[in-house]
Motif scaffolding. Sequence first.
Motif, mmCIF file in Angstrom:
data_model
loop_
_atom_site.group_PDB
_atom_site.id
_atom_site.type_symbol
_atom_site.label_atom_id
_atom_site.label_comp_id
_atom_site.label_asym_id
_atom_site.label_seq_id
_atom_site.Cartn_x
_atom_site.Cartn_y
_atom_site.Cartn_z
ATOM 1 N N GLU A 165 -10.328 1.356 -4.036
ATOM 2 C CA GLU A 165 -9.440 0.651 -3.121
ATOM 3 C C GLU A 165 -9.155 -0.741 -3.669
ATOM 4 N N ASN A 191 -0.928 -9.289 -5.080
ATOM 5 C CA ASN A 191 -1.260 -8.762 -3.758
ATOM 6 C C ASN A 191 -1.120 -7.236 -3.643
ATOM 7 N N ASN A 236 -2.256 -3.650 -2.554
ATOM 8 C CA ASN A 236 -3.109 -2.926 -1.608
ATOM 9 C C ASN A 236 -2.904 -1.446 -1.857
ATOM 10 N N GLY A 278 0.843 -1.204 0.000
ATOM 11 C CA GLY A 278 0.000 0.000 0.000
ATOM 12 C C GLY A 278 0.862 1.231 0.000
ATOM 13 N N GLU A 283 -7.729 -4.375 -2.564
ATOM 14 C CA GLU A 283 -7.476 -5.117 -1.327
ATOM 15 C C GLU A 283 -6.924 -6.486 -1.694
ATOM 16 N N ASN A 284 -5.700 -6.724 -1.331
ATOM 17 C CA ASN A 284 -5.039 -8.004 -1.652
ATOM 18 C C ASN A 284 -5.351 -8.457 -3.073
#
Length: 419
Positions: free
Chosen positions: A319, A340, A342, A307, A321-322
């Motif tokens: 957003e 992955n 973020n 992130g 997310e993973n």
Amino acid sequence: MREEGRLSSDVVIEIKDLSYTYRLTEKEALKDINLEVRRGEVVGIVGPTGAGKTTLCMTINGLIPHSITGGKLEGEVKVLGMNTKEHTLPEIARKVGMVFQDPESQIFGLTVLEDVVFLPENLGLPEEEIERRLKWALNAVRLNGYEERFPYQLSGGEKQRLAIASLLSGLPEILILDEPTSELDPIGKMEVFDVLERLKKEMKMTLIIVEHNTEQLSRICDRIVVLDKGQIVLAGNPKEVFSEVRFLQRIGVRPPQTAELGELLKNTEYFNEYDHPLTVKDAVQRLLRIFQKRRPKKARATISPSGGQKPGNGETVIEAENLWYIYESESGERKIALKNINLKIRRGDFIALIGHNGSGKTTLAKNFVGLLRPTKGKVLIYGEDASTMSVKDIARKIGYCFQNPDHQIFSKTVKEEIM
Ligand SMILES: Nc1ncnc2c1ncn2[C@@H]1O[C@H](COP(=O)(O)OP(=O)(O)OP(=O)(O)O)[C@@H](O)[C@H]1O
Ligand SMILES: [Mg+2]
């Protein structure tokens, strides 16, 4: 020991109202030259071709008027108190050595040793003095161990250093170098300038150097004299002279490139007039100061597996997310494009996705707008799971501008497309 008329001051070259016209020519090669050089001073002479640099050197070492005859010399040149008109060439040459452009033309000995001992032998010095001077001169130009070499076994830079050593062995008080490195490669140039720097620092020798390489000149000169059409048009310390970038360029002299950089950045708060950097080191130090002052505020969003961003205030728009995305070909081959991820993008953010070709930039953007759906993890649009939304639903909230504009223009006219 000092010659007649020798001033008590440290002026070793005194040129007063000097003008010179070569035989059978009309134009003055030198015009109204006034110049004083002090003992131990290193003076660089620059100027476009035909400016009179070589002519000036030859009036200092007496080649003019003694060897190049028939010209008209007005004014006065005094070297170590000797008026060059009234002293013979050998008298002057004993005190003033001159190195020329072409290394071949100035080596007479069969070997390095023969060449270096020529002057002291001619002076009829005792054997041990000759030996002492040989060692000293070769050491000064870092050619010790080369005594038995033949000149053809030397590189251009070594030949020029030999030419310097062969003058040094005569213990001159002034050394004039007329474009000593113009036929040398960059390493040869540097070697010769290293030697000159040494002569300046360790022997406090007076040096007059004609050279086009202004970077090298600014490294060692105390003063720069600019000649144009036979006249001195500018003189001062290297900083003063090489800061006149536009003027020099106009008359055909290339200032150090770092000074050209300074000229381009002049009148910013960091670069002032007459304070151009003359060395790469100086330029880098100043640029670093600018970069440090100007360092942008912390980026509000960066992309990294973790992130990589601090929470901001704005509402989260998109957003990840993973988020994983894996391309699967028909043959079943799998290629992981996103691993992955973020990331939060907030209202008002202006974010650049950068990465080399194939790093996944487009894949990530397509996942944001629903053109690709995550293999694993989620995309949230205004907090809502994008997997529950159609591409159309998402498109109402996120516009996407493709890499290739042809893929997104469907209407025939601009007007239709916008409506
Ligand atoms: N032997 C000569 N006879 C007549 N004119 C000459 C002679 N040597 C040089 N000149 C002229 O005198 C002027 C100055 O020449 P000089 O060789 O001193 O210039 P320079 O600055 O050394 O040029 P370069 O950078 O090309 O070596 C030029 O106009 C040139 O044509
Ligand atoms: Mg010349």
